[in-house]
Write a protein that holds these residues in place. Structure first.
Motif, PDB file in Angstrom:
ATOM      1  N   ASP A  72      10.875  -1.315  -5.623  1.00 39.35           N
ATOM      2  CA  ASP A  72      11.906  -0.500  -6.361  1.00 39.35           C
ATOM      3  C   ASP A  72      11.256   0.588  -6.977  1.00 39.35           C
ATOM      4  O   ASP A  72      11.999   1.479  -7.146  1.00 39.35           O
ATOM      5  N   ARG A  73      10.129   0.319  -7.347  1.00 37.15           N
ATOM      6  CA  ARG A  73       9.403   1.479  -8.295  1.00 37.15           C
ATOM      7  C   ARG A  73       8.943   2.705  -7.183  1.00 37.15           C
ATOM      8  O   ARG A  73       8.942   3.963  -7.652  1.00 37.15           O
ATOM      9  N   LEU A  74       8.609   2.283  -6.141  1.00 40.61           N
ATOM     10  CA  LEU A  74       7.907   3.334  -5.163  1.00 40.61           C
ATOM     11  C   LEU A  74       9.179   4.095  -4.481  1.00 40.61           C
ATOM     12  O   LEU A  74       8.812   5.287  -4.175  1.00 40.61           O
ATOM     13  N   ALA A  75      10.222   3.320  -4.147  1.00 34.77           N
ATOM     14  CA  ALA A  75      11.234   3.893  -3.410  1.00 34.77           C
ATOM     15  C   ALA A  75      10.770   4.837  -2.199  1.00 34.77           C
ATOM     16  O   ALA A  75      11.041   5.852  -2.242  1.00 34.77           O
ATOM     17  N   LEU A  92       0.758  -1.246   0.000  1.00 34.95           N
ATOM     18  CA  LEU A  92      -0.210  -0.070  -0.082  1.00 34.95           C
ATOM     19  C   LEU A  92       0.960   1.365  -0.059  1.00 34.95           C
ATOM     20  O   LEU A  92       2.033   1.275   0.663  1.00 34.95           O
ATOM     21  N   ALA A  93       0.516   2.346  -0.902  1.00 40.17           N
ATOM     22  CA  ALA A  93       1.348   3.328  -0.741  1.00 40.17           C
ATOM     23  C   ALA A  93       0.462   4.717  -0.917  1.00 40.17           C
ATOM     24  O   ALA A  93      -0.543   4.632  -1.331  1.00 40.17           O
ATOM     25  N   ASP A 142       2.065   8.878  -1.580  1.00 42.95           N
ATOM     26  CA  ASP A 142       3.407   9.930  -1.255  1.00 42.95           C
ATOM     27  C   ASP A 142       4.572   9.049  -0.970  1.00 42.95           C
ATOM     28  O   ASP A 142       5.083   8.322  -1.818  1.00 42.95           O
ATOM     29  N   ASP A 143       5.354   9.480  -0.029  1.00 45.87           N
ATOM     30  CA  ASP A 143       6.586   8.944   0.577  1.00 45.87           C
ATOM     31  C   ASP A 143       6.397   7.559   1.551  1.00 45.87           C
ATOM     32  O   ASP A 143       7.269   7.224   2.101  1.00 45.87           O
ATOM     33  N   VAL A 144       5.246   7.148   1.433  1.00 48.56           N
ATOM     34  CA  VAL A 144       4.865   6.163   2.416  1.00 48.56           C
ATOM     35  C   VAL A 144       4.376   4.691   1.801  1.00 48.56           C
ATOM     36  O   VAL A 144       3.658   4.995   0.911  1.00 48.56           O
ATOM     37  N   ALA A 145       4.971   3.717   2.234  1.00 42.70           N
ATOM     38  CA  ALA A 145       4.513   2.420   1.767  1.00 42.70           C
ATOM     39  C   ALA A 145       4.380   1.469   2.999  1.00 42.70           C
ATOM     40  O   ALA A 145       5.291   1.348   3.867  1.00 42.70           O
ATOM     41  N   VAL A 146       3.409   0.237   2.994  1.00 47.31           N
ATOM     42  CA  VAL A 146       3.112  -0.754   3.806  1.00 47.31           C
ATOM     43  C   VAL A 146       3.149  -1.959   3.201  1.00 47.31           C
ATOM     44  O   VAL A 146       2.194  -1.920   2.068  1.00 47.31           O
TER      45      VAL A 146
END
Length: 386
Positions: A203-206, A146-147, A149-153
């Motif tokens: 890798d795409r989200l960084a 889940l993503a 902005d600059d956050v991913a879970v």
């Protein structure tokens, strides 16, 4: 410092006590064969007194000499639960501070939603503000990245009682080798099929803030995931928080996880939930938070200090807690529990795999909704429908 000294002083007393008891036994035999002198009685009296002190020290440690320490929480501290889910995920945290982190409720909700069918889960995640949802599938294993902005879970779904392959993962209790120690082979192998998908998305989200979470089997997969991402230098994990997670690591790996994540790993245990005590032969890692319905949650850390107050102040006394926080099930206890579960076939759900509601109290406390309720109680949040 005093508590550190007391812990090791008790260890020395324990060794001395064992020697003393042997000495008393041998002395008694010698006294029965010879005339006891006054000096000998004094020596034996001193040994008996030392043995008594050792016995009292053992009693102080509780059953089996294991210690747990309740963490005093400041009842006047204001917990800002008005933050959005994304704001919570962006805020800094420390795994050994006051455990009333608002982000825990968010991660508990995310772990609960993971049990929904993917078509519904994506909509609920969007409702939390996590508008980008990447489902993960491999056989019966399900997860999401889940993503926003600059956050991913990264979240993993727990055991689906209607999927026998999930049970196979849970039962594969032999250890597989890693460079840092033994790991539960079933959990490790189950993550293999999801790993390439996760790395491709990350890798795409960084992301700047990366969280890994899950409940039950999902918590075990989350631990394997975080370990792989960090130890292989793939991605830096902001926080690893799990709920009702079974143990994943043998002792060497558990100690490595403590060092690897240091202040970024917390696992929650709700009441008498039995799953975190399994499987036999494995070790816990990270910061344990025992949810007990009070403002004194149990806290544990393997070798480092846990502050006895919610305030982080170097002048405060700290208590190093080195015993196992939860007495693990023995092989026999584990076998009997499996018999109890088999005696009550899990219900079949039409919409979601939430088959943890059984007539087994230790399993009822393992329900993800039960965890969510206990966490909201800890945070002082009124219960609401989901």
């Amino acid at each position: 410092m005093f508590d550190w000294f007391l812990t090791y002083f008790e260890l020395i007393l324990g060794i001395a006590g064992a020697v003393s008891l042997i000495g008393i036994a041998m002395g008694f035999l010698r006294i029965t064969l010879t005339r006891p002198s006054r000096s000998r009685w004094r020596v034996l009296g001193g040994i008996a007194l030392l043995s008594l002190v050792c016995f009292l020290a053992v009693l102080r440690g509780g059953p089996g000499g294991k210690k747990t320490t309740p963490q005093e929480l400041d009842p006047d501290r204001l917990i800002d639960t008005s933050l959005t889910a994304v704001e919570r995920l962006q805020n800094p945290w420390e795994a050994y501070e006051d455990p009333r982190w608002p982000v825990v409720e968010t991660l508990a909700e995310i772990s609960d939603i993971a049990y929904d069918p993917p078509v519904f889960a994506a909509g609920r995640y969007e409702g939390l503000g996590l508008s980008r949802c990447f489902p993960l599938f491999d056989r019966s294993m399900v997860g999401y990245v889940l993503a926003i902005d600059d956050v991913a879970v990264v979240v993993f779904r727990g055991t689906d009682f209607n999927e026998w392959s999930d049970w196979g993962v849970n039962k594969a209790v032999r250890a597989a080798p890693t460079e840092h120690g033994g790991i539960h082979a079933g959990f490790d192998r189950a993550y293999d099929g999801l790993s390439p998908q996760i790395n491709e998305v990350l890798d795409r989200l960084a992301p700047k803030h990366l969280w890994v979470t899950g409940h039950s089997l999902g918590g075990a997969l989350a631990t394997v995931c975080a370990y792989r991402l960090e130890s292989r230098g793939e991605h830096k994990v902001t926080g690893l928080i799990t709920f009702g997670q079974p143990m994943v690591a043998k002792l060497d790996l558990a100690e490595h996880l403590d060092d690897l994540f240091d202040n970024r790993y917390a696992w929650f245990v709700n009441g008498s939930d039995v799953v975190p005590k399994t499987p036999p032969g494995y070790e816990p890692a990270g910061s344990l938070v025992e949810l007990n319905g009070t403002l004194r949650p149990g806290r544990w850390r393997r070798t480092r200090a846990v502050y006895s107050s919610s305030s982080v102040d170097d002048s405060l006394p700290a208590q190093p807690l080195q015993a196992h926080p939860l007495p693990p099930l023995t092989e026999e206890e584990s076998r009997l529990l499996q018999q109890r579960l088999k005696a009550e076939p899990p219900p079949v759900f039409d919409d979601a795999p939430r088959a943890y509601s059984m007539a087994v109290p230790e399993i009822d406390n393992h329900l993800m909704p039960a965890y969510l309720g206990s966490i909201r109680q800890l945070l002082g949040i009124s219960m609401r429908g989901d």
